[in-house]
Each structure stands twice: as C-alpha cells, then as structure tokens.
Design an enzyme around this catalytic site. Sequence first.
Site, short mmCIF file in Angstrom:
data_model
loop_
_atom_site.label_atom_id
_atom_site.label_comp_id
_atom_site.label_asym_id
_atom_site.label_seq_id
_atom_site.Cartn_x
_atom_site.Cartn_y
_atom_site.Cartn_z
CB ALA A 234 -0.91 -0.01 1.22
CE LYS A 235 -0.75 4.12 -4.37
NZ LYS A 235 -2.19 4.32 -4.40
NE ARG A 236 -1.24 0.75 5.71
CZ ARG A 236 -2.24 0.37 4.94
NH1 ARG A 236 -2.86 1.25 4.19
NH2 ARG A 236 -2.66 -0.89 4.90
#
Length: 290
Positions: A234-236
């Site tokens: 994920a982006k995080r």
Amino acid sequence: MAAGRFAPSPSGDLHIGNLRTAVLAWLHARRTGREFLIRVEDLDRVRPGAEERQLADLTAIGIDWDGPVVRQSERSRLYDAVLASLGGRGLVYECFCTRREILEAPSAPHEPPGVYRGTCRNLSELERAERAAVRPPAVRLRSDVSTFVVEDELHGTYEGVVDDFVLRRGDGVVAYNLAAVVDDIHQGVDQVVRGDDLLASAPRQAYLATLLGARPPTYVHVPLALNADGRRLAKRDGAVTREQLSALGVDVLALIAQSLGLSASTPGDLLATYDPASMPHQPWVFVPPT
Ligand code: GLU
C-alpha cells in the site's frame, strides 16, 4: 479481434505492484499477438488527476496500448441496455437488503460471509412496493447456478461461488462485475490478466459472460505484491510509486523484470525473454528503499 487489457480504478496513484500487474498483462497480450487495451474503471472512487498520473506512469515505464483509452463513466447507455435486456429475460430482480442484513443472514456451512442467499428473489408486488418506499433497490442477477468453473493459466481449474450478485447498486451506480464483463465482451477482450485478489470474482463474471452469449476469457490471476509484513502493498509502506522510486534512482521497469527473475530495462527486452511458465506463483515481497 483478440485483446488483453489493464483496467485500473483511478482512485489514486499506481504502486509498483499495480505496475507489475500492468506489465504482466501487457506481456501476455503482446506475446500472444493480441491488442492491449487500457480501460479506466471510473464508476466509483475517482480521485481527480489520478487517471492522468496512472497513464503517465504506464507510458514512463514503456507500456504502450492500442486505440483510445476507454472510460466506464462514458458507457452508461451500454450498461443500461444490457440491464434492460437481462430484465426482459427475467434474469434480474430488485433487492432491498442492506449490507448489514446480508452479512447477518444465516449462511450455509463453508459459504464465505456476504454470499447473497436470495432474500428478495421472490418478493410479491406488495412487498416490493413497501420496501421501495423505504430505500431504492439494488438490482441483482437471478442466477440459476451456485458455482461456476473457470480456467486460469496459473491456478488451473477454479470453481467458485456464483450467487445472485449485484448488477446495479442501490445508489444507481453500475456494479463492477457488470461493467467489467460488458466491456470485456464489447472490447473483444479474450484474455484477462489481473491481480489474484480478483480470482474469486472470475466465476461470477464468467457466468454472466455466458448469459450474455460470450465465451469467458482466458484468465491469468497473478500474485500480488506484499510488504515486509506479508500484507498487500500500500501507499503507506513508503516509496512505492513510480515517481517516488524514480526520485530514489530506481529503474522501475528493471525492478519489475527482476521480480520476474529476468533482467531487462525496457518492456521490449522483457518480451524477448519472458516465459509465462516461469512466472513466480508466490507473491512478490517488496521492501521500499529508503
Ligand atoms: N479495476 C479493477 C482494479 O483496479 C480491476 C478490474 C479487472 O481487472 O477486472 O482492481
């Protein structure tokens, strides 16, 4: 025309796992002499500017495609016509259940939660009118099977649940399963390469395709990219987009090639050496550089 496709939802930037799936879809289409199409699945969850950035990222890593980009938001007449024709065949019905009611309904042993058990399938006119006064209905397929079998190049013969799935949501938005199947048929897509999170949707989609008179596509559900904790990337997780990785000096295409056990810095190089038989069956664990 035979074609493969990549069908991103413009809900944000593509990360390296999404780009890897796009590269695999491109490779499978090109190595089999198919056209390669891009379809933007923008019926839901659209973030302004995301489509442009996604297309720019694909271009930046050397992915090319045939014909204009197709947007689902521009095709509602087509979906409505298909819904009307299924309705004319008695193959749809209105459903007034909330998500919560469906999750709380008793389910059969071994059935995944959320499978729809046909609560609204046989409502009387009066029951429908009463419920319609409370909330707008979703439209469901009246399916006459409970499972369907698809063939997948990686997963082999796969049998999965087909319930009376939603074709149009209560808020009027056409459901992904309907739009994707209608578009694949209309665009001549006969090869679907995508993340294996969608494998469980393939039997529903293939069944709907047969109801619409089409032969289901060849499926290749490819493993996803995971983070160091084994969760879906994920982006995080850090530097995972092309822009972020490029800023750190990473050659994104070369990295994707490496994840497939190959060495290449352009899609053309990759095409020359790619052998689907050696595609990893395991998820790709990606630890972002810092
Ligand atoms: N739009 C879907 C997604 O981004 C992909 C749908 C498909 O490939 O069938 O997850």
